[in-house]
Design a protein around this motif. Structure first.
Motif, PDB file in Angstrom:
ATOM      1  N   GLU A 126       0.831  -1.208   0.000  1.00 45.85           N
ATOM      2  CA  GLU A 126       0.000   0.000   0.000  1.00 45.85           C
ATOM      3  C   GLU A 126       0.866   1.260   0.000  1.00 45.85           C
ATOM      4  O   GLU A 126       0.585   2.221  -0.736  1.00 45.85           O
ATOM      5  N   LEU A 129       2.519   1.666  -3.480  1.00 50.66           N
ATOM      6  CA  LEU A 129       1.545   2.139  -4.456  1.00 50.66           C
ATOM      7  C   LEU A 129       1.205   3.609  -4.234  1.00 50.66           C
ATOM      8  O   LEU A 129       1.033   4.380  -5.195  1.00 50.66           O
ATOM      9  N   ASP A 139      -1.810   3.702 -12.845  1.00 51.85           N
ATOM     10  CA  ASP A 139      -2.148   2.599 -11.946  1.00 51.85           C
ATOM     11  C   ASP A 139      -1.566   1.252 -12.384  1.00 51.85           C
ATOM     12  O   ASP A 139      -1.015   0.510 -11.568  1.00 51.85           O
ATOM     13  N   ARG A 140      -1.714   0.924 -13.662  1.00 53.98           N
ATOM     14  CA  ARG A 140      -1.239  -0.389 -14.120  1.00 53.98           C
ATOM     15  C   ARG A 140       0.284  -0.486 -14.004  1.00 53.98           C
ATOM     16  O   ARG A 140       0.823  -1.502 -13.572  1.00 53.98           O
ATOM     17  N   ALA A 143       1.096  -0.972 -10.349  1.00 56.09           N
ATOM     18  CA  ALA A 143       0.796  -2.329  -9.877  1.00 56.09           C
ATOM     19  C   ALA A 143       1.863  -3.314 -10.327  1.00 56.09           C
ATOM     20  O   ALA A 143       2.310  -4.165  -9.546  1.00 56.09           O
ATOM     21  N   TRP A 144       2.269  -3.216 -11.586  1.00 54.26           N
ATOM     22  CA  TRP A 144       3.326  -4.092 -12.075  1.00 54.26           C
ATOM     23  C   TRP A 144       4.670  -3.676 -11.490  1.00 54.26           C
ATOM     24  O   TRP A 144       5.544  -4.506 -11.245  1.00 54.26           O
ATOM     25  N   ASP A 147       5.886  -5.172  -8.091  1.00 52.82           N
ATOM     26  CA  ASP A 147       6.474  -6.497  -8.206  1.00 52.82           C
ATOM     27  C   ASP A 147       7.938  -6.404  -8.631  1.00 52.82           C
ATOM     28  O   ASP A 147       8.808  -7.076  -8.068  1.00 52.82           O
TER      29      ASP A 147
END
Length: 232
Positions: A126, A129, A139-140, A143-144, A147
């Motif tokens: 969290e 992000l 956002d995408r 998110a990637w 990782d």
């Protein structure tokens, strides 16, 4: 003459505390601090808690899950700095995450294959992000990117942990140094020219630079659009 001592009945012995996931994790942490992560097995933990290994599987599926829970507990100490830009705060948080793994070499290697899923790990995600969002990362990509950033930090810690535990580390490093500096200009011109640079910098400098490279890549590399779900 030693007086005869009657064995105590089970009723007179102190009652064992009831098993719980929190209690099992606390015992596992104590074993790790005293004996190292490789000693944290279900059998050793059962011995510590005076119970059978089968009783533990009600609360923890296997040793890998137990190690992941230990890492999650350690992640509870992490926090992004309150001051600075999002780049600096993100790098500082990832550096602190890597430092936690540096302090527990076996856990660093375990984290490559057994990721935690507890509340502290979710809190780390969290925060990552949130910092990426503050930097305007879509956002995408964010998110990637989480990782990618965690994989880099974890792999770096695992690599240094493995080096630190190898008895032949110094010899291996010396052999690599000789090989790079001995590279033939005719066959390996760029390697020969950059041999000193290939070996330059401190581990901290390389970690910091690598994190900046990863963060810049997340910021400037669009993630492909796809409707397919995750493969693993």
């Amino acid at each position: 003459m030693t007086p005869h001592t009657e064995p105590r009945s089970r009723r007179e012995r102190p009652a064992k505390p009831a098993l719980s996931r929190a209690g099992i994790l606390a015992a596992a942490m104590e074993i790790m601090r005293a004996e190292g992560l490789p000693k944290v097995t279900m059998r050793r933990l059962a011995q510590e808690l005076d119970t059978g290994p089968a009783s533990l599987y009600v609360y923890v599926a296997n040793t890998a899950e137990l190690h992941a829970a230990i890492l999650d507990e350690l992640l509870g100490t992490l926090a992004a700095p309150a001051e600075g830009g999002w780049h600096e705060r993100l790098e500082a948080l990832l550096t602190e995450y890597t430092t936690v793994l540096f302090a527990h070499p076996a856990l660093a290697r375990s984290a490559l294959v057994a990721r935690p899923s507890g509340p502290h790990y979710l809190g780390l995600i969290e925060t990552l992000l949130t910092l990426l969002a503050q930097g305007g990362v879509p956002d995408r990509q964010a998110a990637w990117g989480v990782d990618v950033l965690l994989q880099y930090a974890t792999a770096t810690a695992a690599e240094h942990a493995t080096r630190g535990e190898t008895a032949d580390t110094r010899d291996e490093w010396d052999a690599l140094t000789r090989a790079l500096h001995g590279a033939e200009e005719r066959t390996h011109p760029r390697t020969a020219a950059l041999a000193a640079e290939l070996l330059s910098g401190t581990p901290q400098q390389r970690l910091s630079w690598g994190l900046r490279v990863q963060i810049a890549g997340v910021l400037h590399t669009p993630a492909p659009q796809s409707t397919e779900g995750a493969t693993s």
